[in-house]
Design an enzyme around this catalytic site. Structure first.
Site, PDB file in Angstrom:
ATOM      1  N   LYS A 185     -16.065 -38.704  26.358  1.00  0.00           N
ATOM      2  CA  LYS A 185     -16.073 -40.065  25.945  1.00  0.00           C
ATOM      3  C   LYS A 185     -15.191 -40.570  24.925  1.00  0.00           C
ATOM      4  O   LYS A 185     -15.434 -40.212  23.807  1.00  0.00           O
ATOM      5  CB  LYS A 185     -17.495 -40.043  25.760  1.00  0.00           C
ATOM      6  CG  LYS A 185     -17.852 -41.794  25.852  1.00  0.00           C
ATOM      7  CD  LYS A 185     -19.173 -42.079  24.715  1.00  0.00           C
ATOM      8  CE  LYS A 185     -18.616 -42.538  23.446  1.00  0.00           C
ATOM      9  NZ  LYS A 185     -17.399 -43.550  23.285  1.00  0.00           N
ATOM     10  N   GLU A 261     -14.748 -32.738  13.541  1.00  0.00           N
ATOM     11  CA  GLU A 261     -13.457 -33.034  12.849  1.00  0.00           C
ATOM     12  C   GLU A 261     -13.865 -34.399  12.159  1.00  0.00           C
ATOM     13  O   GLU A 261     -13.831 -35.416  12.957  1.00  0.00           O
ATOM     14  CB  GLU A 261     -12.375 -33.174  13.722  1.00  0.00           C
ATOM     15  CG  GLU A 261     -11.871 -31.654  14.388  1.00  0.00           C
ATOM     16  CD  GLU A 261     -11.026 -31.041  13.247  1.00  0.00           C
ATOM     17  OE1 GLU A 261     -10.736 -31.483  12.250  1.00  0.00           O
ATOM     18  OE2 GLU A 261     -10.968 -29.688  13.580  1.00  0.00           O
ATOM     19  N   CYS A 296      -7.268 -39.816   9.586  1.00  0.00           N
ATOM     20  CA  CYS A 296      -8.263 -39.018   8.809  1.00  0.00           C
ATOM     21  C   CYS A 296      -7.568 -38.338   7.890  1.00  0.00           C
ATOM     22  O   CYS A 296      -8.136 -38.146   6.657  1.00  0.00           O
ATOM     23  CB  CYS A 296      -8.810 -37.956   9.921  1.00  0.00           C
ATOM     24  SG  CYS A 296      -7.634 -37.012  10.740  1.00  0.00           S
ATOM     25  N   GLU A 394     -14.311 -43.057   2.296  1.00  0.00           N
ATOM     26  CA  GLU A 394     -13.074 -43.210   3.085  1.00  0.00           C
ATOM     27  C   GLU A 394     -12.914 -44.642   3.227  1.00  0.00           C
ATOM     28  O   GLU A 394     -13.722 -45.426   4.065  1.00  0.00           O
ATOM     29  CB  GLU A 394     -13.328 -42.465   4.271  1.00  0.00           C
ATOM     30  CG  GLU A 394     -12.211 -42.357   5.127  1.00  0.00           C
ATOM     31  CD  GLU A 394     -12.336 -41.621   6.534  1.00  0.00           C
ATOM     32  OE1 GLU A 394     -13.261 -41.774   7.143  1.00  0.00           O
ATOM     33  OE2 GLU A 394     -11.445 -40.797   6.777  1.00  0.00           O
TER      34      GLU A 394
END
Ligand code: NAD
Length: 509
Positions: A185, A261, A296, A394
């Site tokens: 997905k 991750e 990331c 982040e």
């Protein structure tokens, strides 16, 4: 150059596969949502969204195909993955445009990095198919102990929007090489390139139903997939918050292994003996502006030793100022659009909050609109400290928070993040200092005198510590992570007489 004067491709001409693809066939079942082009804010296509019933059909097709796939000889599986890689190469321009048109990925990078990387992952793991081996472990003469490696069965892969094709291929290539079937997905914001790869897989000769793509949002389609009882493993790349939600959903509905991750807040630690400041500035500026910082492993925190701080900041600001914002379909674009207005507003909010907490803007700091897309000026935030929002969270934008240090230990302390641990870069010409930093920093990857992966890093494990997740991708660890180990003990006791002819065997418990 104005972004309208030269176009790498015409977005209106890009025909996208706006359908699910499972059991070897397209399906347009489900209510639709609009897929927006971040470059100009226009709707490019309508995407059907899966419900639990459709997810169930996709998983069932994967269960069927997996047994055919696992029954193939490993080298045959490898040949088929190589054939898929060849088709990715053959359709490279088409895939590059499918990737660029609704994402933040500039077309030049899609052509030169993303699509070739996807093909290389398929080849690399195609070569692993007949190289993953079991073991014979230590035992007495009365037994032989084998360790077999087996695929899990059906693996669910959930991916984010920031590098749609590469991140999906990082996972699907080793998962298939290990003998699993896959249901992916992708992010509902960037769904098309991987759907095309699934179509190409059937053309390459992979069994229909082996590589399936279903679309939809996280809470409905994603959750139905991760919690499906016939999904034996979940491999997820995305935010730390959603990773936690998936752990909890999976834990509440059944036990299965996860690989996560997640996000990063990655330091670039620069010592005064780093050598050529221009080269260091190139790495650091690229590390925070690539894909407009929507990465990331973006090097989002600069921790710099005082004697070189000012000279380095000036060089980084100069490089930031040279970037050209524009749509992803222009070959001139070097500053990508922000994926959505919502994400752009979030970046601006974190900067405002950090400023109200005492940070100061050295360069940039402003959100702007261009050609209907949202862009963010590459930004240097000074006077940062560990309590500020911009340090803790982040940001996922082209924003570099800066901290200055005076001693090695202070630099190492500032470089550690209390939550995240994905990557770190260390710049010094002193080998012992570099190794000391590499051993001290709590991150899954440490780069010395560089930022970022090169094509060769396909061979080395990638993954985070702490809130950046667990599980490794790439290299041997990448394929082994998609396999479980089975211990098989063969009792030789009935041949004890034979054993005694050669001397006594060890006592059994
Ligand atoms: P996100 O977590 O919002 O979404 C990722 C995917 O999860 C999407 O496909 C989404 O539809 C799906 N999802 C959302 N809720 C779900 C649920 N309850 N169950 C199942 N699936 C669900 O992330 P994003 O905004 O798409 O991507 C940005 C994030 O991804 C950043 O935090 C970034 O650091 C992270 N990321 C990590 C890596 C890595 O390798 N560590 C690589 C790229 C991106």
């Amino acid at each position: 150059m104005n972004h309208d004067t030269y176009r790498g491709f015409e977005p209106e001409n890009v025909v996208v596969p706006a359908h699910h693809f499972f059991a070897g066939k397209p399906s347009t079942t489900g209510p639709t949502i609009s897929v927006i082009r971040p470059s100009d804010g226009l709707t490019h296509a309508q995407l059907p969204c899966a419900d639990a019933q459709l997810i169930d059909a996709a998983v069932r097709s994967a269960v069927e195909a997996q047994s055919d796939w696992a029954a193939l000889k490993p080298r045959q599986r490898g040949r088929l993955l190589h054939r898929l890689a060849d088709l990715v190469d053959k359709h490279a321009e088409e895939l590059a445009q499918l990737e660029a048109v609704v994402s933040s990925r500039p077309i030049v990078e899609c052509r030169t990095i993303d699509v070739p990387t996807a093909a290389e992952y398929l080849r690399y793991y195609g070569e692993w198919c007949d190289k993953v081996e079991g073991m014979v472990t230590a035992s007495g003469d009365d037994a032989v102990s084998l360790v077999l490696r087996e695929p899990y069965g059906v693996v669910a892969i959930i991916t984010p929007w920031n590098f749609p094709l590469v991140l999906a291929t990082w996972k699907l290539a080793p998962a298939l090489a290990a003998g699993n079937a896959v249901v992916i997905k992708p992010s509902e914001l960037t769904p098309f390139s991987i759907t095309r790869v699934a179509e190409l897989a059937v053309e390459a000769g992979l069994p229909a139903g082996l590589l399936n793509v279903v679309h939809g949002d996280g809470p409905t389609a994603g959750r139905a997939l991760t919690t499906h009882p016939d999904v034996a493993m979940v491999s997820f790349t995305g935010s730390t918050a959603v990773g936690g939600r998936i752990m909890s959903d999976v834990g509440m509905t059944g036990i299965k292994p996860l690989s996560l991750e997640l996000g990063g807040k990655n330091p670039q630690l620069v010592f005064a003996d780093c050598g050529d400041l221009n080269a260091v500035a190139d790495h650091i500026a690229w590390g925070i502006t690539r894909n407009a910082g929507q990465l990331c492993y973006a090097g989002s925190r600069l921790v710099v030793e005082r004697p070189v701080a000012e000279a380095l900041l000036n060089r980084i600001a100069e490089r930031m100022g040279q970037l050209r914002s524009g749509p992803t379909w222009s070959e001139e674009t070097t500053l990508a659009p922000i994926i959505s207005q919502r994400q752009a507003d979030r970046i601006a909010r974190i900067i405002d909050q950090s400023v109200s907490e005492g940070a100061s803007v050295h360069t940039g700091g402003t959100l702007f609109e261009q050609g209907g897309g949202c862009f963010f000026q590459p930004t240097l935030l000074l006077e940062m400290n560990g309590r500020m929002t911009g340090f803790r969270e982040e940001i996922f934008g082209p924003v570099l928070g800066v901290q200055v240090f005076d001693t090695i230990n202070e630099g190492l302390r500032l470089a550690q993040h209390p939550r995240y641990g994905l990557t770190a870069s260390v710049f010094t010409r002193d080998g012992a200092k570099a190794l000391k930093a590499a051993k001290t920093l709590r991150t899954g990857t440490v780069w010395i005198n560089r930022w970022g992966r090169t094509a060769d890093m396909i061979t080395s494990p990638f993954g985070g510590y702490g809130q950046s997740g667990f599980g490794k991708e790439s290299g041997r660890a990448g394929v082994e992570g998609f396999m479980r180990q089975k211990a098989v003990w063969i009792d030789l006791a009935e041949h004890a007489e034979l054993a005694h002819a050669h001397g006594p065997s060890g006592a059994r418990p």
